[in-house]
Design a protein around this motif. Structure first.
Motif: not given
Length: 195
Positions: A84-94
């Motif tokens: 699913r699309g990334m949530k604003l404020g989530d970690r960018l793990d990839g």
């Protein structure tokens, strides 16, 4: 926007053609959390949820998407990587993934290496896409690090977790995969071309 970190592997339960479009019904445990109009990456392709039920949902791919990706080669019962699309404020793990496939590649070699795997892919260099050593690449939606970067070929090393939680364990030599090249690299290359 996506990160290339796969949430789950979904199963294609139905495929319908309508004009130049194809409708894919996907069975996935994340379905109850989805909503109509939401973007979900399928093997790295951003598609919109157009209908859903309790355990499955439907997305539509237009002719342009089918032409540039491996979607048209998928069959009922086939498996796809889902994110699913990334949530604003989530970690960018990839890494930053747009869900816009640049081109496809062919899996040329799979080598098991003492608990991990090295997959080698070859792509058409005429489309001017490039990889760099230790740069990012998305293969079927999975964020990976490039090794053995060549003009039209590269490899990726797959750890057991990624192998077991994505469709990599089902990939065979000769299979077609979707590639999204690193967006930052694409902008740098374009700037250099304009000079």
């Amino acid at each position: 926007m996506f990160t290339g970190i796969i949430e789950e592997v979904g199963e294609i339960s139905r495929i319908e053609s309508e004009g130049g479009n194809m409708h894919f019904t996907i069975k996935a445990t994340m379905t109850p959390e989805l909503k109509i109009d939401q973007s979900v990456a399928h093997n790295g392709i951003c598609l919109t949820v157009v209908s859903l039920s309790e355990i499955q949902y439907v997305v539509t791919a237009v002719a342009e998407t089918l032409k540039k990706t491996n979607l048209s080669s998928l069959e009922k019962g086939g498996l796809v990587n889902l994110e699913r699309g990334m949530k604003l404020g989530d970690r960018l793990d990839g890494h930053i993934v747009q869900g816009h496939v640049d081109q496809t590649a062919i899996c040329k070699n799979i080598e098991e290496k003492d608990g991990s795997w090295v997959f080698t892919f070859e792509y058409n260099p005429n489309m001017q896409n490039i990889t760099i050593e230790k740069g990012s690449i998305t293969v079927n939606g999975v964020s990976l690090t490039v090794i053995n970067s060549k003009k039209n070929k590269f490899s990726v090393a797959i750890i057991p977790y990624t192998y077991n939680h994505t469709t990599f364990k089902y990939l065979r030599e000769g299979d077609v995969v979707n590639l999204e090249f690193d967006v930052i690299g694409k902008y740098v290359k374009r700037i250099q071309e304009l000079k």
